[in-house]
Design a protein around this motif. Structure first.
Motif, PDB file in Angstrom:
ATOM      1  N   LEU A  58     -16.892   9.729   5.807  1.00 56.60           N
ATOM      2  CA  LEU A  58     -15.946   9.184   4.844  1.00 56.60           C
ATOM      3  C   LEU A  58     -14.648   9.973   4.871  1.00 56.60           C
ATOM      4  O   LEU A  58     -14.674  11.204   4.801  1.00 56.60           O
ATOM      5  CB  LEU A  58     -16.522   9.243   3.422  1.00 56.60           C
ATOM      6  N   PHE A  59     -13.519   9.265   5.008  1.00 60.10           N
ATOM      7  CA  PHE A  59     -12.226   9.890   4.747  1.00 60.10           C
ATOM      8  C   PHE A  59     -11.563   9.130   3.613  1.00 60.10           C
ATOM      9  O   PHE A  59     -11.891   7.975   3.355  1.00 60.10           O
ATOM     10  CB  PHE A  59     -11.360   9.960   6.006  1.00 60.10           C
ATOM     11  N   SER A  60     -10.609   9.762   2.899  1.00 57.74           N
ATOM     12  CA  SER A  60     -10.162   9.230   1.621  1.00 57.74           C
ATOM     13  C   SER A  60      -8.680   9.507   1.392  1.00 57.74           C
ATOM     14  O   SER A  60      -7.919   9.702   2.331  1.00 57.74           O
ATOM     15  CB  SER A  60     -11.007   9.842   0.494  1.00 57.74           C
ATOM     16  N   GLU A  61      -8.298   9.542   0.097  1.00 55.38           N
ATOM     17  CA  GLU A  61      -6.974   9.938  -0.386  1.00 55.38           C
ATOM     18  C   GLU A  61      -5.914   8.881  -0.064  1.00 55.38           C
ATOM     19  O   GLU A  61      -5.185   8.985   0.914  1.00 55.38           O
ATOM     20  CB  GLU A  61      -6.590  11.314   0.177  1.00 55.38           C
ATOM     21  N   VAL A  62      -5.837   7.863  -0.928  1.00 54.55           N
ATOM     22  CA  VAL A  62      -4.980   6.708  -0.666  1.00 54.55           C
ATOM     23  C   VAL A  62      -3.532   7.108  -0.439  1.00 54.55           C
ATOM     24  O   VAL A  62      -2.898   6.666   0.524  1.00 54.55           O
ATOM     25  CB  VAL A  62      -5.078   5.693  -1.823  1.00 54.55           C
ATOM     26  N   THR A  63      -2.971   7.962  -1.307  1.00 51.52           N
ATOM     27  CA  THR A  63      -1.560   8.297  -1.156  1.00 51.52           C
ATOM     28  C   THR A  63      -1.289   9.096   0.113  1.00 51.52           C
ATOM     29  O   THR A  63      -0.144   9.141   0.576  1.00 51.52           O
ATOM     30  CB  THR A  63      -1.036   9.089  -2.367  1.00 51.52           C
ATOM     31  N   GLU A  64      -2.319   9.710   0.683  1.00 47.06           N
ATOM     32  CA  GLU A  64      -2.147  10.456   1.921  1.00 47.06           C
ATOM     33  C   GLU A  64      -2.600   9.638   3.137  1.00 47.06           C
ATOM     34  O   GLU A  64      -2.790  10.175   4.223  1.00 47.06           O
ATOM     35  CB  GLU A  64      -2.874  11.794   1.822  1.00 47.06           C
ATOM     36  N   VAL A  65      -2.755   8.333   2.911  1.00 46.61           N
ATOM     37  CA  VAL A  65      -3.024   7.371   3.974  1.00 46.61           C
ATOM     38  C   VAL A  65      -1.948   6.280   3.983  1.00 46.61           C
ATOM     39  O   VAL A  65      -1.598   5.749   5.034  1.00 46.61           O
ATOM     40  CB  VAL A  65      -4.427   6.745   3.771  1.00 46.61           C
ATOM     41  N   ARG A  66      -1.406   6.013   2.803  1.00 44.95           N
ATOM     42  CA  ARG A  66      -0.508   4.850   2.628  1.00 44.95           C
ATOM     43  C   ARG A  66       0.615   4.791   3.661  1.00 44.95           C
ATOM     44  O   ARG A  66       0.893   3.726   4.225  1.00 44.95           O
ATOM     45  CB  ARG A  66       0.070   4.890   1.206  1.00 44.95           C
ATOM     46  N   LEU A 116      -8.709  -2.486   3.619  1.00 43.41           N
ATOM     47  CA  LEU A 116      -7.787  -1.342   3.613  1.00 43.41           C
ATOM     48  C   LEU A 116      -6.495  -1.704   2.884  1.00 43.41           C
ATOM     49  O   LEU A 116      -6.008  -0.948   2.021  1.00 43.41           O
ATOM     50  CB  LEU A 116      -7.463  -0.920   5.039  1.00 43.41           C
ATOM     51  N   ILE A 117      -5.948  -2.858   3.198  1.00 45.67           N
ATOM     52  CA  ILE A 117      -4.707  -3.301   2.574  1.00 45.67           C
ATOM     53  C   ILE A 117      -4.910  -3.511   1.074  1.00 45.67           C
ATOM     54  O   ILE A 117      -4.035  -3.165   0.264  1.00 45.67           O
ATOM     55  CB  ILE A 117      -4.212  -4.594   3.255  1.00 45.67           C
ATOM     56  N   ARG A 118      -6.057  -4.040   0.699  1.00 43.13           N
ATOM     57  CA  ARG A 118      -6.374  -4.241  -0.725  1.00 43.13           C
ATOM     58  C   ARG A 118      -6.294  -2.936  -1.504  1.00 43.13           C
ATOM     59  O   ARG A 118      -5.705  -2.872  -2.585  1.00 43.13           O
ATOM     60  CB  ARG A 118      -7.781  -4.833  -0.847  1.00 43.13           C
ATOM     61  N   GLU A 119      -6.874  -1.881  -0.950  1.00 46.12           N
ATOM     62  CA  GLU A 119      -6.871  -0.594  -1.658  1.00 46.12           C
ATOM     63  C   GLU A 119      -5.478   0.017  -1.701  1.00 46.12           C
ATOM     64  O   GLU A 119      -5.103   0.649  -2.697  1.00 46.12           O
ATOM     65  CB  GLU A 119      -7.870   0.366  -1.016  1.00 46.12           C
ATOM     66  N   LEU A 133     -14.558   1.380   0.951  1.00 41.71           N
ATOM     67  CA  LEU A 133     -15.171   1.460  -0.372  1.00 41.71           C
ATOM     68  C   LEU A 133     -14.092   1.526  -1.443  1.00 41.71           C
ATOM     69  O   LEU A 133     -13.144   2.306  -1.322  1.00 41.71           O
ATOM     70  CB  LEU A 133     -16.060   2.701  -0.486  1.00 41.71           C
ATOM     71  N   ALA A 134     -14.246   0.746  -2.494  1.00 41.81           N
ATOM     72  CA  ALA A 134     -13.416   0.907  -3.681  1.00 41.81           C
ATOM     73  C   ALA A 134     -13.869   2.171  -4.402  1.00 41.81           C
ATOM     74  O   ALA A 134     -14.986   2.677  -4.170  1.00 41.81           O
ATOM     75  CB  ALA A 134     -13.549  -0.315  -4.582  1.00 41.81           C
ATOM     76  N   PRO A 135     -13.054   2.750  -5.289  1.00 38.62           N
ATOM     77  CA  PRO A 135     -13.423   4.007  -5.943  1.00 38.62           C
ATOM     78  C   PRO A 135     -14.780   3.943  -6.639  1.00 38.62           C
ATOM     79  O   PRO A 135     -15.039   3.064  -7.455  1.00 38.62           O
ATOM     80  CB  PRO A 135     -12.295   4.213  -6.960  1.00 38.62           C
ATOM     81  N   GLY A 136     -15.653   4.869  -6.274  1.00 38.99           N
ATOM     82  CA  GLY A 136     -16.959   4.991  -6.916  1.00 38.99           C
ATOM     83  C   GLY A 136     -18.053   4.145  -6.308  1.00 38.99           C
ATOM     84  O   GLY A 136     -19.213   4.246  -6.726  1.00 38.99           O
ATOM     85  N   GLU A 137     -17.747   3.315  -5.324  1.00 37.34           N
ATOM     86  CA  GLU A 137     -18.780   2.499  -4.685  1.00 37.34           C
ATOM     87  C   GLU A 137     -19.642   3.364  -3.769  1.00 37.34           C
ATOM     88  O   GLU A 137     -19.148   4.280  -3.121  1.00 37.34           O
ATOM     89  CB  GLU A 137     -18.152   1.370  -3.861  1.00 37.34           C
ATOM     90  N   ALA A 167     -11.740   4.817  -0.856  1.00 37.58           N
ATOM     91  CA  ALA A 167     -10.482   4.916  -1.599  1.00 37.58           C
ATOM     92  C   ALA A 167     -10.624   5.876  -2.775  1.00 37.58           C
ATOM     93  O   ALA A 167     -11.533   5.726  -3.604  1.00 37.58           O
ATOM     94  CB  ALA A 167     -10.051   3.543  -2.096  1.00 37.58           C
ATOM     95  N   THR A 168      -9.735   6.864  -2.837  1.00 43.27           N
ATOM     96  CA  THR A 168      -9.691   7.828  -3.931  1.00 43.27           C
ATOM     97  C   THR A 168      -8.249   8.271  -4.131  1.00 43.27           C
ATOM     98  O   THR A 168      -7.435   8.162  -3.217  1.00 43.27           O
ATOM     99  CB  THR A 168     -10.522   9.099  -3.634  1.00 43.27           C
ATOM    100  N   PRO A 169      -7.919   8.805  -5.308  1.00 49.71           N
ATOM    101  CA  PRO A 169      -6.659   9.546  -5.418  1.00 49.71           C
ATOM    102  C   PRO A 169      -6.695  10.775  -4.514  1.00 49.71           C
ATOM    103  O   PRO A 169      -7.748  11.162  -3.996  1.00 49.71           O
ATOM    104  CB  PRO A 169      -6.615   9.934  -6.895  1.00 49.71           C
TER     105      PRO A 169
END
Length: 525
Positions: free
Chosen positions: A320-328, A347-350, A401-405, A416-418
């Motif tokens: 798993l990799f994460s951090e939406v603002t560091e992917v956007r 991906l675009i949805r998140e 994954l949406a947050p927490g899924e 997806a995470t902050p």
């Protein structure tokens, strides 16, 4: 990656004892970063390169050519800034020189157009894990006690101290007992649409494979988030897994503590029967995160994480990799790698959800990076994102994954995470990670009680100064003492050792753990 060594001007040594060096990442780049620990002074000359016109700190960018006002500043072969003034060759390209470029438009992205071919399978690698009744495999054997509301946290803290002192010594196969505590459950808009995120997170946390399926919840009795919602369906009667402090059967505080300890002991007996067994590496669920990042993150540690991620995917594991603002700002590099158009759409949805979330809060992506990131040479979120996505390696992205899924697919997954270390760690645990690898350039004493955290330094200087906090030094890539491939293999084997309990990361040796932090975008009433 192109290493460049400088020679002193006029025959005098004007740099630190090690040879002056810069790193240029791509042939199209018009900037390079300074490798030397103390930076490089004005007058330092590089063969076939610029002579520095001013002091440039370690990790910061030097212009390799004249960049006119309005011109593009390129790193990673991508535009990381727009010059706000003329930037002469050899000068320091610091934050005030550049404007943050516009983020890629989400409605114009390629989708699954350059799906990487599967890498050759990697067979024969195993670890010693705890197999659970649902087929998942843990790397720790922990009794985790959930809370449905913040009001009971103090009571649970007292009970956990008693359990550790009086009960745990009788159950030597259990690593620890911990509380899954949080600041949620009451005074919240429990039926608001976005309340699904914190509630889903708490439900998923209780089912992390490191907890052996032994769910237990402490509630008060009057909170909005009723305790029964945190007991997974199919786990038997909810009443058998819940201690509610307001129940009339409790005569005082001592009775409450006794009820918690009785329920805990029944679960400790089950967990104590778990023993490590040899499991294929395909059973691992590894989370990748970075914090306290610097300009070396995308040069050393994160590429090594990416190489190790590819090795894990080749084993059939889940990464798993994460951090939406560091992917956007690097999303245009990821949607073509999506295994299917549906994965690209997810991906675009998140990304779109988080854009709207920031806009509603009157913020935007430029609020990231932090002052420490900038001190480490990262001018803006675009540069940070391009280094961050290096953690994802080269494999196809097989799920989102949406947050927490909770994770269900194997392979490389975007969860997806902050970008907050603590919120990201909490959400990755909810998604099911059993090991986390955490890269850092500036340094942070981050750790998780719920899963082992392997700390990887981007710079050798940090690894030396924090020798009892850093588990692996990826700074050797910048100095030319190791390749990305060598570091990736070293990290991969370290992950197997840590997952097996053969090696303890420093955070576990110190018992250095951060609190869980829920992501709650819903209103508080």
């Amino acid at each position: 990656m192109i290493l460049s060594a400088a020679k002193p001007v006029g025959g005098e040594r004007v740099a630190p004892p090690d040879s002056p060096r810069t790193i240029r990442l791509h042939a199209e780049d018009n900037v390079a970063i300074v490798v030397n620990a103390f930076g490089l002074p004005a007058g330092t000359a590089f063969p076939d390169g610029p002579t520095l016109t001013e002091f440039v700190p370690q990790g910061h960018k030097v212009a390799l050519e004249d960049i006119p006002r309005g011109g593009h500043v390129r790193r990673y072969g991508e535009v990381v800034g727009i010059a706000l003034r003329d930037i002469p060759r050899g000068s320091w390209v610091e934050e005030s020189c550049v404007e943050t470029p516009t983020a890629p438009a989400l409605d114009a992205l390629e989708k699954a157009t350059r799906v990487p071919a599967p890498l050759p399978p990697l067979e024969g690698y195993t670890f010693e894990g705890f197999r659970n009744p649902d087929g998942s495999v843990g790397t720790k054997n922990i009794l985790a006690i959930s809370t449905s509301v913040q009001c009971v946290t103090g009571t649970l803290d007292v009970a956990i101290r008693r359990i550790r002192q009086e009960l745990l010594p009788r159950y030597p196969n259990v690593d620890d007992v911990i509380g899954l505590t949080h600041a949620y459950g009451c005074g919240v808009a429990i039926n608001a649409p976005e309340a699904v995120i914190p509630i889903r997170t708490l439900q998923s946390l209780a089912r992390n494979p490191n907890f052996g399926g032994e769910v237990m919840v402490i509630g008060l009795g009057c909170e909005k988030l009723v305790s029964e919602r945190l007991v997974p369906q199919g786990e038997g009667a909810a009443e058998d897994s819940v201690v509610r402090l307001q129940d009339e059967r409790h005569e005082g505080f001592g009775s409450m503590i006794a009820s918690i300890m009785t329920m805990a002991e029944a679960r400790l007996e089950v967990l104590n029967s778990r023993t490590r067994e040899t499991c294929p590496a395909s059973e691992l669920v590894v989370g990748l995160q970075c914090g306290g990042s610097d300009a070396f993150s995308g040069v050393t540690a994160n590429p090594a994480l990416g190489f190790a991620a590819d090795l894990l995917v080749r084993c059939g594991a889940t990464v798993l990799f994460s951090e939406v603002t560091e992917v956007r700002d690097a999303i245009h590099l990821l949607t073509p790698r999506a295994a299917t158009p549906a994965v690209a759409d997810a991906l675009i949805r998140e990304m779109a959800w988080y854009d709207a979330y920031l806009e509603k809060g009157g913020a935007d992506r430029r609020a990231n990076p932090s002052p420490g990131n900038k001190k480490g040479g990262l001018n803006n979120i675009v540069e940070k994102a391009l280094g961050s996505v290096a953690k994802s390696g080269t494999s196809a992205i097989t799920g989102v994954l949406a947050p927490g899924e909770r994770v269900k697919e194997r392979g490389l997954i975007f969860a997806a995470t902050p970008a907050s270390d603590f919120v990201c760690g909490t959400l990755q645990l909810a998604s099911g990670i059993t090991v986390q690898v955490f890269s850092t350039g500036r340094g942070t004493p981050y750790g998780l009680a719920q899963a082992p955290v392997i700390k990887v330094a981007t710079r050798t200087e940090l690894s030396r100064r924090w020798s009892d906090l850093i588990d692996l030094d990826a700074g050797r890539i910048a100095t030319g003492d190791a390749s990305i491939e060598e570091m990736g293999w070293e990290l991969f084997l370290l992950i197997l050792d840590v997952a097996s309990g053969r090696r303890q990361p420093w955070s576990d040796r110190w018992g250095l753990y951060n609190d869980l932090t829920l992501f709650n975008p819903a209103p508080i009433t």
